[in-house]
Design an enzyme around this catalytic site. Structure first.
Site, PDB file in Angstrom:
ATOM      1  N   PRO A  96      41.652  40.135  40.853  1.00 29.83           N
ATOM      2  CA  PRO A  96      42.695  40.116  41.889  1.00 29.83           C
ATOM      3  C   PRO A  96      43.922  40.937  41.486  1.00 29.83           C
ATOM      4  O   PRO A  96      44.009  41.441  40.367  1.00 29.83           O
ATOM      5  CB  PRO A  96      43.050  38.630  41.947  1.00 29.83           C
ATOM      6  CG  PRO A  96      42.916  38.194  40.522  1.00 29.83           C
ATOM      7  CD  PRO A  96      41.829  39.023  39.896  1.00 29.83           C
ATOM      8  N   TRP A  97      44.888  41.000  42.417  1.00 28.17           N
ATOM      9  CA  TRP A  97      46.070  41.838  42.220  1.00 28.17           C
ATOM     10  C   TRP A  97      47.173  41.113  41.448  1.00 28.17           C
ATOM     11  O   TRP A  97      48.105  41.747  40.995  1.00 28.17           O
ATOM     12  CB  TRP A  97      46.622  42.286  43.586  1.00 28.17           C
ATOM     13  CG  TRP A  97      46.740  41.134  44.544  1.00 28.17           C
ATOM     14  CD1 TRP A  97      45.805  40.764  45.482  1.00 28.17           C
ATOM     15  CD2 TRP A  97      47.788  40.170  44.632  1.00 28.17           C
ATOM     16  NE1 TRP A  97      46.219  39.620  46.142  1.00 28.17           N
ATOM     17  CE2 TRP A  97      47.436  39.243  45.645  1.00 28.17           C
ATOM     18  CE3 TRP A  97      49.001  39.996  43.959  1.00 28.17           C
ATOM     19  CZ2 TRP A  97      48.246  38.154  46.004  1.00 28.17           C
ATOM     20  CZ3 TRP A  97      49.809  38.915  44.305  1.00 28.17           C
ATOM     21  CH2 TRP A  97      49.431  38.019  45.314  1.00 28.17           C
ATOM     22  N   ALA A 100      41.515  45.006  42.251  1.00 23.99           N
ATOM     23  CA  ALA A 100      41.982  44.822  43.630  1.00 23.99           C
ATOM     24  C   ALA A 100      42.488  46.144  44.204  1.00 23.99           C
ATOM     25  O   ALA A 100      42.970  47.012  43.475  1.00 23.99           O
ATOM     26  CB  ALA A 100      43.098  43.779  43.648  1.00 23.99           C
ATOM     27  N   GLU A 129      36.653  32.052  38.924  1.00 21.96           N
ATOM     28  CA  GLU A 129      38.023  31.536  38.775  1.00 21.96           C
ATOM     29  C   GLU A 129      38.656  31.613  40.147  1.00 21.96           C
ATOM     30  O   GLU A 129      39.076  32.689  40.576  1.00 21.96           O
ATOM     31  CB  GLU A 129      38.808  32.371  37.759  1.00 21.96           C
ATOM     32  CG  GLU A 129      38.250  32.344  36.341  1.00 21.96           C
ATOM     33  CD  GLU A 129      38.435  31.007  35.661  1.00 21.96           C
ATOM     34  OE1 GLU A 129      39.194  30.157  36.165  1.00 21.96           O
ATOM     35  OE2 GLU A 129      37.779  30.781  34.627  1.00 21.96           O
ATOM     36  N   CYS A 155      47.565  31.409  40.620  1.00 17.88           N
ATOM     37  CA  CYS A 155      46.617  30.367  41.026  1.00 17.88           C
ATOM     38  C   CYS A 155      47.001  29.014  40.439  1.00 17.88           C
ATOM     39  O   CYS A 155      46.544  27.988  40.929  1.00 17.88           O
ATOM     40  CB  CYS A 155      45.224  30.757  40.573  1.00 17.88           C
ATOM     41  SG  CYS A 155      45.185  31.173  38.845  1.00 17.88           S
ATOM     42  N   GLU A 206      47.025  26.921  49.901  1.00 17.28           N
ATOM     43  CA  GLU A 206      47.720  27.532  48.765  1.00 17.28           C
ATOM     44  C   GLU A 206      48.908  28.321  49.325  1.00 17.28           C
ATOM     45  O   GLU A 206      48.702  29.218  50.149  1.00 17.28           O
ATOM     46  CB  GLU A 206      46.724  28.489  48.082  1.00 17.28           C
ATOM     47  CG  GLU A 206      46.773  28.491  46.606  1.00 17.28           C
ATOM     48  CD  GLU A 206      45.724  29.439  46.032  1.00 17.28           C
ATOM     49  OE1 GLU A 206      44.901  30.014  46.767  1.00 17.28           O
ATOM     50  OE2 GLU A 206      45.738  29.607  44.815  1.00 17.28           O
ATOM     51  N   SER A 263      48.934  28.151  30.202  1.00 20.49           N
ATOM     52  CA  SER A 263      47.894  29.132  29.872  1.00 20.49           C
ATOM     53  C   SER A 263      48.093  29.672  28.456  1.00 20.49           C
ATOM     54  O   SER A 263      49.224  29.935  28.046  1.00 20.49           O
ATOM     55  CB  SER A 263      47.947  30.318  30.833  1.00 20.49           C
ATOM     56  OG  SER A 263      47.836  29.853  32.152  1.00 20.49           O
TER      57      SER A 263
HETATM   58  P1  NAP Z   1      40.640  37.744  47.248  1.00 22.90           P
HETATM   59  O1  NAP Z   1      40.959  38.196  48.625  1.00 22.90           O
HETATM   60  O2  NAP Z   1      39.475  36.875  47.057  1.00 22.90           O
HETATM   61  O3  NAP Z   1      40.530  39.079  46.364  1.00 22.90           O
HETATM   62  C1  NAP Z   1      40.196  39.071  45.013  1.00 22.90           C
HETATM   63  C2  NAP Z   1      39.311  40.268  44.717  1.00 22.90           C
HETATM   64  O4  NAP Z   1      38.116  40.179  45.492  1.00 22.90           O
HETATM   65  C3  NAP Z   1      39.934  41.602  45.079  1.00 22.90           C
HETATM   66  O5  NAP Z   1      39.493  42.576  44.173  1.00 22.90           O
HETATM   67  C4  NAP Z   1      39.359  41.857  46.460  1.00 22.90           C
HETATM   68  O6  NAP Z   1      39.352  43.203  46.833  1.00 22.90           O
HETATM   69  C5  NAP Z   1      37.953  41.356  46.258  1.00 22.90           C
HETATM   70  N1  NAP Z   1      37.245  41.026  47.481  1.00 22.90           N
HETATM   71  C6  NAP Z   1      37.736  40.503  48.632  1.00 22.90           C
HETATM   72  N2  NAP Z   1      36.726  40.290  49.515  1.00 22.90           N
HETATM   73  C7  NAP Z   1      35.580  40.685  48.894  1.00 22.90           C
HETATM   74  C8  NAP Z   1      34.198  40.701  49.264  1.00 22.90           C
HETATM   75  N3  NAP Z   1      33.776  40.272  50.463  1.00 22.90           N
HETATM   76  N4  NAP Z   1      33.301  41.167  48.373  1.00 22.90           N
HETATM   77  C9  NAP Z   1      33.695  41.601  47.156  1.00 22.90           C
HETATM   78  N5  NAP Z   1      34.978  41.615  46.751  1.00 22.90           N
HETATM   79  C10 NAP Z   1      35.910  41.144  47.606  1.00 22.90           C
HETATM   80  O7  NAP Z   1      41.855  36.978  46.595  1.00 22.90           O
HETATM   81  P2  NAP Z   1      43.392  37.346  46.721  1.00 22.90           P
HETATM   82  O8  NAP Z   1      43.911  36.655  47.915  1.00 22.90           O
HETATM   83  O9  NAP Z   1      43.635  38.789  46.586  1.00 22.90           O
HETATM   84  O10 NAP Z   1      43.919  36.679  45.378  1.00 22.90           O
HETATM   85  C11 NAP Z   1      44.543  35.470  45.361  1.00 22.90           C
HETATM   86  C12 NAP Z   1      43.550  34.348  45.108  1.00 22.90           C
HETATM   87  O11 NAP Z   1      43.036  34.452  43.804  1.00 22.90           O
HETATM   88  C13 NAP Z   1      44.215  33.002  45.179  1.00 22.90           C
HETATM   89  O12 NAP Z   1      43.391  32.082  45.840  1.00 22.90           O
HETATM   90  C14 NAP Z   1      44.365  32.604  43.726  1.00 22.90           C
HETATM   91  O13 NAP Z   1      44.436  31.228  43.517  1.00 22.90           O
HETATM   92  C15 NAP Z   1      43.130  33.206  43.136  1.00 22.90           C
HETATM   93  N6  NAP Z   1      43.299  33.411  41.698  1.00 22.90           N
HETATM   94  C16 NAP Z   1      42.597  32.596  40.863  1.00 22.90           C
HETATM   95  C17 NAP Z   1      42.751  32.724  39.494  1.00 22.90           C
HETATM   96  C18 NAP Z   1      42.006  31.833  38.561  1.00 22.90           C
HETATM   97  O14 NAP Z   1      41.935  32.168  37.393  1.00 22.90           O
HETATM   98  N7  NAP Z   1      41.430  30.739  39.018  1.00 22.90           N
HETATM   99  C19 NAP Z   1      43.614  33.691  38.962  1.00 22.90           C
HETATM  100  C20 NAP Z   1      44.320  34.514  39.845  1.00 22.90           C
HETATM  101  C21 NAP Z   1      44.134  34.352  41.223  1.00 22.90           C
HETATM  102  P3  NAP Z   1      40.612  43.782  47.704  1.00 22.90           P
HETATM  103  O15 NAP Z   1      41.774  43.714  46.829  1.00 22.90           O
HETATM  104  O16 NAP Z   1      40.224  45.168  48.017  1.00 22.90           O
HETATM  105  O17 NAP Z   1      40.739  42.893  48.913  1.00 22.90           O
END
Ligand code: NAP
Length: 492
Positions: free
Chosen positions: A160-161, A187, A263, A297, A395, A455
């Site tokens: 993610p970003w 991302a 994650e 997160c 969230e 962390s």
């Molecule tokens: P996201 O939309 O799921 O994006 C994360 C990654 O997945 C990005 O590289 C995104 O690409 C890619 N992606 C999105 N849709 C996809 C698909 N259908 N197939 C393959 N790849 C895909 O998440 P976000 O909203 O950017 O990030 C925030 C989320 O991450 C929050 O829910 C946060 O809690 C979670 N997070 C969890 C952790 C942990 O360790 N548990 C750590 C950090 C963040 P694009 O950028 O091009 O959309």
């Protein structure tokens, strides 16, 4: 390719190509997409917009590299990782500036993230040398029983970003240390930190094809993800991001029975009991809630405060927020709150605040968009929040502290655990019996007891319930990239 003179943003570590087989490459289609600074809207540059076909080529490259990298002795893999971490340390200021420019977090936090990222390169290099097997006492005198731990193979990764540097090293360095090879998609908003890490890995002598970074726009992310999940050469998928995307990737990985580390999202409770030290609890809430402008997160999402300490806690938190939080461009000295990642994120946060206010929450401070620009939001303190409001069930991912009141420990635990998420949970208490009880009863993978920043490289990171599968970091992180093989020797 680095530091294009025609653009306003110049950096010795800015690369405008993807990294496959140790080379800087374009998408087969020739398409690119733009990357901008979320604080200013400034164009940082463009990178290749790759798709499933580009990803397949990268996977084949990684597969070829795996045939030799897996047999490189752990000590030599460790040496390469050590050189890589040294180069990151030498380039720390530039890596941090690049990170702030593409992601927005304050420079001080970016430096902290780069340090955290480096710590995983070091840690996993060292851990590789301790990937011991076992000799099992045999029940039969004619047999000997051994357990070997071996690298899984090619690993697909999607990051993610919000942590564009450390999420890459926490995954990729565990895999590379174990003897695996990697194809990683960063991302759309933050590809440059990943590409800068590739350049430093190359300088450190990481062999071609061991680390490959495929850049893609949001439109192409699904086709890259599908290829990583469905290609039978890829033996493991490791993802950090939202729970919805994680579920899609798990479904796509089912046909090849891929191992998975997920994650995913959280909805962290932050409980303050009457016996807590109010100043310590406020400092913990500040650290947990407002780091990265609330976009981590593990950020406190639901702040539950017991009725006897409620008024004092709210008053003190409002004072400290007003004293300590400064909104601005992350590159400006003194900024503690950078922009959110994009306007859609600001719209979502504002929607949650308006929903809460409509349902009876009170705004103590903030509660509106910031005049600094379309990606900025005022640090906000809401009281009288209830468990049913959207800011409690979703969230928030923004600088909004949403506070609700509770009466008893049982009630607080029931509210805290009433969610499908289970990443991080925090509580403050001065009662040792309560500290044990609540630590045990919180249904979370990570618990902060009188601590808001939990962390660490040395500790396992990961969630339960719909917050994920597997653990990253610590001694557990390497295991995610190794298979256990049992060898039974007969005829002894
Ligand atoms: P996201 O939309 O799921 O994006 C994360 C990654 O997945 C990005 O590289 C995104 O690409 C890619 N992606 C999105 N849709 C996809 C698909 N259908 N197939 C393959 N790849 C895909 O998440 P976000 O909203 O950017 O990030 C925030 C989320 O991450 C929050 O829910 C946060 O809690 C979670 N997070 C969890 C952790 C942990 O360790 N548990 C750590 C950090 C963040 P694009 O950028 O091009 O959309």
């Amino acid at each position: 390719m680095a530091g294009d003179q025609g653009k306003r943003f110049a950096s010795s570590l800015l690369f405008d190509k993807a990294f496959v087989n140790g080379q800087w490459v374009s998408a087969k289609s020739g398409k690119t997409f733009e990357v901008t600074n979320p604080a200013t809207g400034e164009l940082l540059g463009t990178v290749p917009d790759m798709d499933g076909s580009d990803t397949r080529s990268a996977i084949e490259t990684a597969h070829k590299a795996f045939q030799t990298w897996r047999d490189v002795p752990a000590k030599e893999r460790c040496t390469v990782l050590r050189r890589w971490s040294d180069l990151c340390t030498q380039n720390k200021p530039e890596l941090a500036r690049l990170l702030t420019s593409e992601m927005g977090k304050p420079l001080k936090e970016a430096e902290g993230e780069v340090n955290y990222g480096i710590s995983f390169i070091e840690w996993f290099g060292e851990e590789a040398r301790r990937a011991y097997g076992d000799v099992i006492p045999s029940p039969t005198s004619s047999k000997r029983m051994l357990v070997l731990r071996q690298a899984i193979g090619v690993c697909g990764m999607i990051t993610p970003w919000n942590f564009p540097n450390a999420m890459i090293t926490r995954k990729a360095c565990a895999a590379i240390a174990a003897g695996c090879t990697v194809v990683l998609k960063p991302a759309e908003d933050t590809p440059y930190s990943a590409l800068a890490l590739c350049e430093l890995a190359k300088q450190a002598g990481l062999p071609e094809g061991v680390l490959n970074v495929v850049t893609a726009s949001r439109a192409n992310a699904p086709s890259v993800g599908k290829e990583l999940c469905e290609n039978p050469i890829v033996k493991k998928i490791s993802f950090t991001g939202s729970t919805n995307t994680g579920k899609t990737l798990l479904r796509q990985s089912a046909d090849t029975v891929k191992k998975a580390s997920m994650e995913l999202g959280g909805n962290a409770p932050f409980i303050v009991f009457d016996s807590a030290d109010v100043n310590a609890a406020v400092q913990g809430a500040m650290a947990s809630k407002f780091r990265c402008s609330g976009q981590t997160c593990v950020c406190a999402n639901r702040i539950l405060v017991q009725e006897g300490i409620y008024d004092r806690f709210v008053k003190r938190l409002a004072e400290v927020m007003n004293e300590e939080l400064k909104v601005g461009d992350g590159l400006e000295p003194g900024t503690t709150q950078g922009p959110l990642i994009n306007k859609a994120a600001v719209d979502k946060v504002d929607g949650l605040v308006q929903d809460a206010v409509k349902s009876g929450a009170k705004v103590v401070t903030g509660g509106k968009r910031h005049t600094k620009g379309s990606n900025f939001y005022h640090p906000t303190l809401l009281t009288d929040v209830t468990p049913k409001m959207r800011c409690s069930t979703e969230e928030i991912f923004g600088p909004v502290a949403a506070i609700m009141k509770f009466k008893t420990e049982e009630e607080a635990l029931a509210i805290a655990n009433a969610t499908q998420f289970g990443l991080a949970g925090y509580f403050y208490s001065g009662n040792i019996g309560q500290i044990w009880r609540v630590s045990e009863k919180l249904e979370y993978g990570l618990v902060g007891a009188n601590e808001g920043l939990i962390s660490a490289t040395e500790a396992p990171f990961g969630g339960v319930k719909e917050s994920g599968l597997g653990r990253e970091g610590g001694k557990y992180g390497l295991e995610e990239y190794m298979e256990i093989k049992y060898v039974c020797m007969g005829g002894i």
